[in-house]
Write a protein that holds these residues in place. Structure first.
Motif, PDB file in Angstrom:
ATOM      1  N   TRP A 124       0.823  -1.207   0.000  1.00 25.83           N
ATOM      2  CA  TRP A 124       0.000   0.000   0.000  1.00 25.83           C
ATOM      3  C   TRP A 124       0.855   1.255   0.000  1.00 25.83           C
ATOM      4  CZ3 TRP A 124      -3.608  -3.033  -1.164  1.00 25.83           C
ATOM      5  CH2 TRP A 124      -3.745  -4.260  -0.504  1.00 25.83           C
TER       6      TRP A 124
ATOM      7  N   ASP B 238      -5.609  -9.101   1.485  1.00 27.15           N
ATOM      8  CA  ASP B 238      -6.636  -8.062   1.464  1.00 27.15           C
ATOM      9  C   ASP B 238      -7.797  -8.445   0.560  1.00 27.15           C
ATOM     10  OD1 ASP B 238      -7.018  -5.410   2.726  1.00 27.15           O
ATOM     11  OD2 ASP B 238      -7.336  -4.774   0.652  1.00 27.15           O
ATOM     12  N   ALA B 239      -7.526  -9.183  -0.514  1.00 31.38           N
ATOM     13  CA  ALA B 239      -8.603  -9.636  -1.392  1.00 31.38           C
ATOM     14  C   ALA B 239      -9.568 -10.555  -0.656  1.00 31.38           C
ATOM     15  CB  ALA B 239      -8.021 -10.346  -2.608  1.00 31.38           C
TER      16      ALA B 239
ATOM     17  N   TYR C 298     -10.214 -10.481   2.621  1.00 31.29           N
ATOM     18  CA  TYR C 298     -11.035  -9.619   3.476  1.00 31.29           C
ATOM     19  C   TYR C 298     -12.111  -8.910   2.648  1.00 31.29           C
ATOM     20  CZ  TYR C 298      -8.339 -10.071   7.788  1.00 31.29           C
ATOM     21  OH  TYR C 298      -7.769 -10.554   8.949  1.00 31.29           O
ATOM     22  N   GLY C 299     -11.799  -8.584   1.415  1.00 30.12           N
ATOM     23  CA  GLY C 299     -12.776  -7.910   0.569  1.00 30.12           C
ATOM     24  C   GLY C 299     -13.946  -8.779   0.173  1.00 30.12           C
ATOM     25  N   GLU C 300     -13.807 -10.099   0.286  1.00 33.11           N
ATOM     26  CA  GLU C 300     -14.914 -11.003  -0.050  1.00 33.11           C
ATOM     27  C   GLU C 300     -15.894 -11.189   1.112  1.00 33.11           C
ATOM     28  OE1 GLU C 300     -13.851 -14.743  -1.735  1.00 33.11           O
ATOM     29  OE2 GLU C 300     -12.172 -13.907  -2.881  1.00 33.11           O
TER      30      GLU C 300
ATOM     31  N   THR D 296     -16.968 -14.801   7.844  1.00 31.80           N
ATOM     32  CA  THR D 296     -15.527 -14.865   7.617  1.00 31.80           C
ATOM     33  C   THR D 296     -15.082 -16.293   7.331  1.00 31.80           C
ATOM     34  OG1 THR D 296     -15.198 -12.960   9.087  1.00 31.80           O
ATOM     35  CG2 THR D 296     -13.266 -14.331   8.619  1.00 31.80           C
TER      36      THR D 296
ATOM     37  N   PRO E 138      -6.819  -1.859   2.594  1.00 30.11           N
ATOM     38  CA  PRO E 138      -8.095  -1.155   2.763  1.00 30.11           C
ATOM     39  C   PRO E 138      -9.262  -2.066   3.120  1.00 30.11           C
ATOM     40  CG  PRO E 138      -7.391  -1.186   0.452  1.00 30.11           C
ATOM     41  CD  PRO E 138      -6.228  -1.647   1.263  1.00 30.11           C
ATOM     42  N   ASN E 139      -9.319  -3.252   2.542  1.00 30.55           N
ATOM     43  CA  ASN E 139     -10.417  -4.164   2.868  1.00 30.55           C
ATOM     44  C   ASN E 139     -10.292  -4.687   4.296  1.00 30.55           C
ATOM     45  OD1 ASN E 139     -11.754  -4.118   0.318  1.00 30.55           O
ATOM     46  ND2 ASN E 139     -10.195  -5.475  -0.514  1.00 30.55           N
TER      47      ASN E 139
ATOM     48  N   ARG F 104     -11.293  -1.926   6.746  1.00 30.19           N
ATOM     49  CA  ARG F 104     -12.755  -1.787   6.827  1.00 30.19           C
ATOM     50  C   ARG F 104     -13.349  -2.894   7.689  1.00 30.19           C
ATOM     51  NH1 ARG F 104     -12.316   0.168   1.455  1.00 30.19           N
ATOM     52  NH2 ARG F 104     -12.430  -1.937   0.597  1.00 30.19           N
ATOM     53  N   TYR F 105     -12.832  -4.105   7.541  1.00 33.14           N
ATOM     54  CA  TYR F 105     -13.307  -5.235   8.338  1.00 33.14           C
ATOM     55  C   TYR F 105     -13.053  -4.996   9.821  1.00 33.14           C
ATOM     56  CZ  TYR F 105     -13.500 -10.114   9.997  1.00 33.14           C
ATOM     57  OH  TYR F 105     -13.791 -11.257  10.690  1.00 33.14           O
TER      58      TYR F 105
END
Length: 246
Positions: free
Chosen positions: A11, A78-79, A81-83, A108, A130-131, A134-135
């Motif tokens: 990042w 992170d991908a 977490y984005g799901e 989760t 970022p994901n 947010r989680y």
């Protein structure tokens, strides 16, 4: 950077502009990494294999986009977490900390079980994409009404994370064992184990083990991970003196 030194978080590395001679991007590299790890596990995730999957000439050509393999792992974690579905706001269904946290943990787990490599790579890099943020922000907002200090919230969330990651590690190792041995079904596994187990059952030094083995009926919860999660939250509620659902 030495081989043992961790690379910077991706990042902090802006994605370079594309080149006229290639259409390669971080998104392409991420998709290839996810596909390889999902199919064959974390140990199969090599830069050479990813390079082959995206049609890159050499593994080194990927470093311009992700810095190092660490950068790819950052993107992959992170991908995942984005799901995980997150409600836009805290609702009546998640007003109680226990209900909301259990629902979030089960969502989760539904995602992690599709990406068992997550349990092996999660601890290798700080999950600060970022994901993931947010989680974590949603989860702490869910728990803030308890009025407990950050240390208590760390114990609570750490226990849940440890349970899910441990379950993923166990499932990933079992999948590797089955792939290595060719024992795909429960029947095949039981048949392979029989020559090792039967002498133990006949050995009078292990009577409790034999009684347990013969007493099994196969009954149990549909999802042992969810069942254990409920037990874990029951114990944390009691130990930390937290409010129970009405």
């Amino acid at each position: 950077m030495t081989e043992d030194a961790p690379g910077p978080l991706i990042w902090s590395l802006p994605e370079p502009p594309g080149r006229p001679t290639t259409s390669l991007s971080r998104a392409d590299i991420l998709r290839a990494g996810l596909a390889i790890a999902d199919a064959d596990g974390a140990r199969a995730l090599t830069m050479r294999r990813v390079a082959t999957a995206v049609g890159a000439s050499t593994p080194m050509s990927l470093y311009r986009y992700i810095g190092s393999k660490d950068g790819l792992v950052d993107l992959m974690i992170d991908a995942v977490y984005g799901e995980i579905p997150l409600p836009a706001t805290l609702s009546a269904d998640t007003a109680h900390w226990r209900t909301g946290l259990e629902q979030l943990a089960l969502r989760t787990w539904d995602v992690i079980r599709r990406h068992l490599w997550f349990g092996e790579l999660w601890h290798t890099r700080p999950p600060l994409g970022p994901n993931a943020l947010r989680y974590f922000d949603y989860r702490f907002a869910l728990l803030e009404p308890l009025g407990r200090g950050a240390d208590d919230l760390t114990l609570l969330t750490g226990a849940v994370d440890g349970h899910l990651i441990g379950a993923a590690l166990q499932a990933a190792e079992e999948r590797r064992m089955r792939a290595r041995s060719g024992l795909r079904t429960e029947e095949q596994l039981a048949a392979a184990a029989r020559p090792f187990v039967e002498p133990l059952l006949a050995d009078d030094r292990y009577p409790a083990f034999a009684r347990w083995f013969h007493g099994r009926t196969g009954a149990g919860p549909d999802d042992p991970v969810a069942w254990t999660l409920g037990c874990l939250l029951d114990g944390l509620t009691e130990r930390l003196g937290l409010p129970r659902p009405d």
